[in-house]
Design an enzyme around this catalytic site. Sequence first.
Site, PDB file in Angstrom:
ATOM      1  N   CYS A   4      -6.698   9.398  -5.096  1.00  0.00           N
ATOM      2  CA  CYS A   4      -6.311   9.986  -3.811  1.00  0.00           C
ATOM      3  C   CYS A   4      -6.868  11.394  -3.699  1.00  0.00           C
ATOM      4  O   CYS A   4      -7.084  12.068  -4.696  1.00  0.00           O
ATOM      5  CB  CYS A   4      -4.793  10.080  -3.679  1.00  0.00           C
ATOM      6  SG  CYS A   4      -3.930   8.514  -3.642  1.00  0.00           S
ATOM      7  N   ASP A   5      -7.055  11.825  -2.476  1.00  0.00           N
ATOM      8  CA  ASP A   5      -7.378  13.217  -2.202  1.00  0.00           C
ATOM      9  C   ASP A   5      -6.889  13.542  -0.804  1.00  0.00           C
ATOM     10  O   ASP A   5      -6.904  12.676   0.069  1.00  0.00           O
ATOM     11  CB  ASP A   5      -8.875  13.491  -2.316  1.00  0.00           C
ATOM     12  CG  ASP A   5      -9.140  14.964  -2.535  1.00  0.00           C
ATOM     13  OD1 ASP A   5      -9.203  15.698  -1.532  1.00  0.00           O
ATOM     14  OD2 ASP A   5      -9.226  15.383  -3.695  1.00  0.00           O
ATOM     15  N   SER A   6      -6.456  14.788  -0.613  1.00  0.00           N
ATOM     16  CA  SER A   6      -5.938  15.223   0.680  1.00  0.00           C
ATOM     17  C   SER A   6      -6.642  16.483   1.146  1.00  0.00           C
ATOM     18  O   SER A   6      -6.980  17.346   0.337  1.00  0.00           O
ATOM     19  CB  SER A   6      -4.432  15.517   0.586  1.00  0.00           C
ATOM     20  OG  SER A   6      -3.701  14.388   0.193  1.00  0.00           O
ATOM     21  N   LYS A   9     -13.009   9.867  -7.390  1.00  0.00           N
ATOM     22  CA  LYS A   9     -12.010  10.098  -8.443  1.00  0.00           C
ATOM     23  C   LYS A   9     -11.625   8.790  -9.124  1.00  0.00           C
ATOM     24  O   LYS A   9     -11.544   8.726 -10.354  1.00  0.00           O
ATOM     25  CB  LYS A   9     -10.782  10.793  -7.858  1.00  0.00           C
ATOM     26  CG  LYS A   9     -11.056  12.227  -7.467  1.00  0.00           C
ATOM     27  CD  LYS A   9      -9.834  12.882  -6.873  1.00  0.00           C
ATOM     28  CE  LYS A   9     -10.114  14.341  -6.564  1.00  0.00           C
ATOM     29  NZ  LYS A   9      -8.924  15.039  -6.053  1.00  0.00           N
TER      30      LYS A   9
END
Length: 196
Positions: free
Chosen positions: A67-69, A52
């Site tokens: 960010c990614d979760s 990203k």
Amino acid sequence: MLASQSPARLSVLRAAGVEPVVRVSGVDEDALLAALADASPEDRVVALSAAKAEAVEHDDECVVIGCDSMLLFEGELVGKPGTVEAARERWQRVAGKSGVLITGHTVLRVSSGEVVGRASAAESTTVRFGTPSADELEAYLATGEPLQVAGGFTIDGLGGWFVDGIDGDHTSVIGISLPLTRRLLGRLGVGVSTLW
């Protein structure tokens, strides 16, 4: 610059004194995860954050945060449910149990239009889920909130009613760990106070 369309991440940064430019990456998360099927959960989530951050168009001089979760539950890494049925099934599985919300972070330092520094890491926080009644769960699903968030829950919205507690960084569960982001910025020679 924030490489995320998440209003929760934007809200955390704004509350912490940062007003980022938001650019959405358009990364094909499913394809990337499929290509990394044998990687550890942390490595998979960090790879999403890196993709990203690297995919967005950046300014000549800036810092890009991606960010990614995802939720690690009983050995399975799960993201956004997408449908009411998937969210219902997920909540029926996690109710009364614990899972680990993993948030991957990638920070890029850009100078003269080129990436001159990169730092990545993941933050893991244990989430202890409550047990909503059948009526509460259906009401929550009807709001649409759990469909588009990692793991199918929030702690800063309506889902907070159904989370009994967390062990770790609450901002990471919301979507961006402020302490980890500060450390990553520091690795790149960027003091967090310069972003305020």
